[in-house]
Design a protein around this motif. Structure first.
Motif, PDB file in Angstrom:
ATOM      1  N   ILE A 127       0.854  -1.186   0.000  1.00 43.96           N
ATOM      2  CA  ILE A 127       0.000   0.000   0.000  1.00 43.96           C
ATOM      3  C   ILE A 127       0.889   1.235   0.000  1.00 43.96           C
ATOM      4  N   ILE A 128       0.744   2.054  -1.029  1.00 46.49           N
ATOM      5  CA  ILE A 128       1.642   3.182  -1.228  1.00 46.49           C
ATOM      6  C   ILE A 128       0.855   4.488  -1.305  1.00 46.49           C
ATOM      7  N   ASN A 129       1.363   5.497  -0.620  1.00 46.62           N
ATOM      8  CA  ASN A 129       0.869   6.858  -0.790  1.00 46.62           C
ATOM      9  C   ASN A 129       1.986   7.696  -1.390  1.00 46.62           C
ATOM     10  N   ARG A 130       1.650   8.502  -2.380  1.00 51.64           N
ATOM     11  CA  ARG A 130       2.658   9.247  -3.127  1.00 51.64           C
ATOM     12  C   ARG A 130       2.950  10.630  -2.536  1.00 51.64           C
ATOM     13  N   GLY A 131       2.353  10.931  -1.374  1.00 50.49           N
ATOM     14  CA  GLY A 131       2.640  12.202  -0.723  1.00 50.49           C
ATOM     15  C   GLY A 131       1.552  13.249  -0.897  1.00 50.49           C
ATOM     16  N   ASP A 132       0.312  12.800  -1.170  1.00 53.67           N
ATOM     17  CA  ASP A 132      -0.765  13.760  -1.423  1.00 53.67           C
ATOM     18  C   ASP A 132      -1.745  13.907  -0.257  1.00 53.67           C
ATOM     19  N   LEU A 133      -1.341  13.468   0.939  1.00 54.90           N
ATOM     20  CA  LEU A 133      -2.225  13.585   2.098  1.00 54.90           C
ATOM     21  C   LEU A 133      -1.941  14.901   2.824  1.00 54.90           C
ATOM     22  N   PRO A 134      -2.964  15.738   3.032  1.00 54.98           N
ATOM     23  CA  PRO A 134      -2.737  17.021   3.709  1.00 54.98           C
ATOM     24  C   PRO A 134      -2.516  16.887   5.211  1.00 54.98           C
ATOM     25  N   ASP A 135      -2.936  15.762   5.780  1.00 57.28           N
ATOM     26  CA  ASP A 135      -2.784  15.517   7.216  1.00 57.28           C
ATOM     27  C   ASP A 135      -2.290  14.100   7.432  1.00 57.28           C
ATOM     28  N   ASP A 136      -1.706  13.833   8.615  1.00 58.89           N
ATOM     29  CA  ASP A 136      -1.388  12.454   8.986  1.00 58.89           C
ATOM     30  C   ASP A 136      -2.678  11.646   8.935  1.00 58.89           C
ATOM     31  N   THR A 137      -2.636  10.484   8.279  1.00 60.27           N
ATOM     32  CA  THR A 137      -3.857   9.719   8.012  1.00 60.27           C
ATOM     33  C   THR A 137      -3.631   8.252   8.346  1.00 60.27           C
ATOM     34  N   THR A 138      -4.575   7.674   9.086  1.00 58.79           N
ATOM     35  CA  THR A 138      -4.460   6.287   9.534  1.00 58.79           C
ATOM     36  C   THR A 138      -5.395   5.384   8.739  1.00 58.79           C
ATOM     37  N   LEU A 139      -4.844   4.293   8.257  1.00 64.02           N
ATOM     38  CA  LEU A 139      -5.592   3.285   7.513  1.00 64.02           C
ATOM     39  C   LEU A 139      -5.737   2.048   8.393  1.00 64.02           C
ATOM     40  N   MET A 140      -6.957   1.549   8.523  1.00 63.85           N
ATOM     41  CA  MET A 140      -7.228   0.365   9.341  1.00 63.85           C
ATOM     42  C   MET A 140      -7.801  -0.741   8.448  1.00 63.85           C
ATOM     43  N   LEU A 141      -7.283  -1.958   8.634  1.00 66.11           N
ATOM     44  CA  LEU A 141      -7.702  -3.112   7.840  1.00 66.11           C
ATOM     45  C   LEU A 141      -8.311  -4.177   8.744  1.00 66.11           C
ATOM     46  N   SER A 142      -9.445  -4.735   8.327  1.00 61.59           N
ATOM     47  CA  SER A 142     -10.065  -5.835   9.081  1.00 61.59           C
ATOM     48  C   SER A 142     -10.782  -6.764   8.118  1.00 61.59           C
ATOM     49  N   PHE A 143     -10.947  -8.023   8.561  1.00 60.88           N
ATOM     50  CA  PHE A 143     -11.689  -9.013   7.791  1.00 60.88           C
ATOM     51  C   PHE A 143     -13.131  -9.056   8.290  1.00 60.88           C
ATOM     52  N   GLN A 144     -14.065  -9.289   7.374  1.00 61.20           N
ATOM     53  CA  GLN A 144     -15.478  -9.279   7.726  1.00 61.20           C
ATOM     54  C   GLN A 144     -16.044 -10.697   7.741  1.00 61.20           C
ATOM     55  N   PRO A 145     -16.799 -11.053   8.796  1.00 57.38           N
ATOM     56  CA  PRO A 145     -17.434 -12.373   8.815  1.00 57.38           C
ATOM     57  C   PRO A 145     -18.598 -12.432   7.837  1.00 57.38           C
ATOM     58  N   ILE A 146     -18.939 -13.642   7.407  1.00 53.37           N
ATOM     59  CA  ILE A 146     -20.069 -13.819   6.494  1.00 53.37           C
ATOM     60  C   ILE A 146     -21.390 -13.726   7.258  1.00 53.37           C
ATOM     61  N   GLU A 147     -21.414 -14.236   8.492  1.00 60.82           N
ATOM     62  CA  GLU A 147     -22.641 -14.271   9.279  1.00 60.82           C
ATOM     63  C   GLU A 147     -22.376 -13.782  10.699  1.00 60.82           C
ATOM     64  N   GLY A 148     -23.440 -13.295  11.358  1.00 54.56           N
ATOM     65  CA  GLY A 148     -23.395 -12.995  12.786  1.00 54.56           C
ATOM     66  C   GLY A 148     -22.596 -11.782  13.173  1.00 54.56           C
ATOM     67  N   LEU A 149     -22.430 -10.806  12.271  1.00 60.32           N
ATOM     68  CA  LEU A 149     -21.608  -9.636  12.559  1.00 60.32           C
ATOM     69  C   LEU A 149     -22.149  -8.862  13.750  1.00 60.32           C
ATOM     70  N   TYR A 150     -21.291  -8.613  14.744  1.00 57.51           N
ATOM     71  CA  TYR A 150     -21.571  -7.865  15.972  1.00 57.51           C
ATOM     72  C   TYR A 150     -22.645  -8.534  16.847  1.00 57.51           C
ATOM     73  N   LYS A 151     -22.953  -9.808  16.575  1.00 53.96           N
ATOM     74  CA  LYS A 151     -23.899 -10.551  17.419  1.00 53.96           C
ATOM     75  C   LYS A 151     -23.139 -11.636  18.178  1.00 53.96           C
ATOM     76  N   GLU A 152     -22.620 -12.603  17.444  1.00 53.18           N
ATOM     77  CA  GLU A 152     -21.760 -13.599  18.078  1.00 53.18           C
ATOM     78  C   GLU A 152     -20.387 -13.662  17.435  1.00 53.18           C
ATOM     79  N   THR A 153     -20.207 -12.880  16.365  1.00 55.37           N
ATOM     80  CA  THR A 153     -18.930 -12.846  15.675  1.00 55.37           C
ATOM     81  C   THR A 153     -18.456 -11.401  15.569  1.00 55.37           C
ATOM     82  N   TYR A 154     -17.217 -11.154  15.990  1.00 48.20           N
ATOM     83  CA  TYR A 154     -16.698  -9.788  15.996  1.00 48.20           C
ATOM     84  C   TYR A 154     -15.388  -9.723  15.216  1.00 48.20           C
ATOM     85  N   PRO A 155     -15.275  -8.774  14.288  1.00 46.24           N
ATOM     86  CA  PRO A 155     -13.992  -8.606  13.601  1.00 46.24           C
ATOM     87  C   PRO A 155     -12.922  -8.111  14.572  1.00 46.24           C
ATOM     88  N   VAL A 156     -11.696  -8.370  14.220  1.00 51.71           N
ATOM     89  CA  VAL A 156     -10.550  -7.871  14.976  1.00 51.71           C
ATOM     90  C   VAL A 156      -9.779  -6.914  14.071  1.00 51.71           C
TER      91      VAL A 156
END
Length: 214
Positions: free
Chosen positions: A10-39
């Motif tokens: 993942i590359i940024n070429r220097g066009d961000l006006p502010d410090d910027t944070t990118l967060m990556l997570s995997f998504q479950p197929i079923e039960g999101l936020y009920k019995e299954t939680y992404p990390v």
């Protein structure tokens, strides 16, 4: 199962006006936020007005684990077992420490872990990057009663968000309060893919796109 890995550059070429944070997570197929939680899998911050890069690698050797959770973060795993889609395992605790049984044939397209410890447990599913090393957790399951099981159908769909509200390994107990800028089944990519992370200064819109398509 054919093992594979996917590396994202993942590359940024220097066009961000502010410090910027990118967060990556995997998504479950079923039960999101009920019995299954992404990390929160990976977090990277790009500096303002300067080029930067973030490299992440996914491997499809999956594993169930018994996580150690402190203040909503998975800080370690006490035991784990590698298994493939279509296999099952059982978590037990007899006279010694917790352990998972060797995997056996289970249900097609699913990964199953049964709790046979005699008490309520937490489990996580993740993947191992090197043989013998503990897995990196990507989905978390809590309040698993004894005699119950976790049945997971896992597809490596990775989602990217621009947010600084989360820490790496944090369990995401509710919806992320910012729209995703990218979502992709990693199995559909080549072994190594370069993505360009950028922000349009006129619209303020962030994008993450495969190099060559931008």
């Amino acid at each position: 199962m054919t093992e594979f890995s996917r590396t994202l550059n993942i590359i940024n070429r220097g066009d961000l006006p502010d410090d910027t944070t990118l967060m990556l997570s995997f998504q479950p197929i079923e039960g999101l936020y009920k019995e299954t939680y992404p990390v929160c899998w990976r977090v990277g911050t790009f500096a303002a007005d300067a080029p930067g890069a973030m490299v992440v690698t996914y491997k499809n050797q999956l594993a169930y684990s018994r996580p150690q959770v402190i203040n909503g973060n998975i800080v370690a795993v006490s035991t784990w077992v590698n298994l493939n889609v279509g296999q099952k395992t059982t978590l037990t605790k007899e006279s010694g420490p917790y352990k998972f049984s060797p995997p056996t044939s289970g249900e097609k397209n699913y990964l199953i872990a049964e709790n046979d410890t005699g008490s309520i447990q937490e489990m996580a599913i993740g993947f191992t990057s090197q043989p013998g090393m503990p897995p990196s957790s990507v989905l978390y399951f809590d309040k698993i009663g004894t005699g119950s099981n976790v049945t997971t159908q896992f597809t490596p769909v990775l989602t990217a968000y621009v947010t600084s509200q989360y820490q790496q390994t944090q369990i995401l107990k509710g919806a992320i309060q910012t729209p995703a800028i990218w979502k992709q089944d990693l199995a559909e990519l080549s072994e190594s893919t370069t993505l360009i992370f950028s922000r349009d200064r006129a619209t303020g819109r962030y994008t993450l796109e495969i190099a060559g398509s931008v």
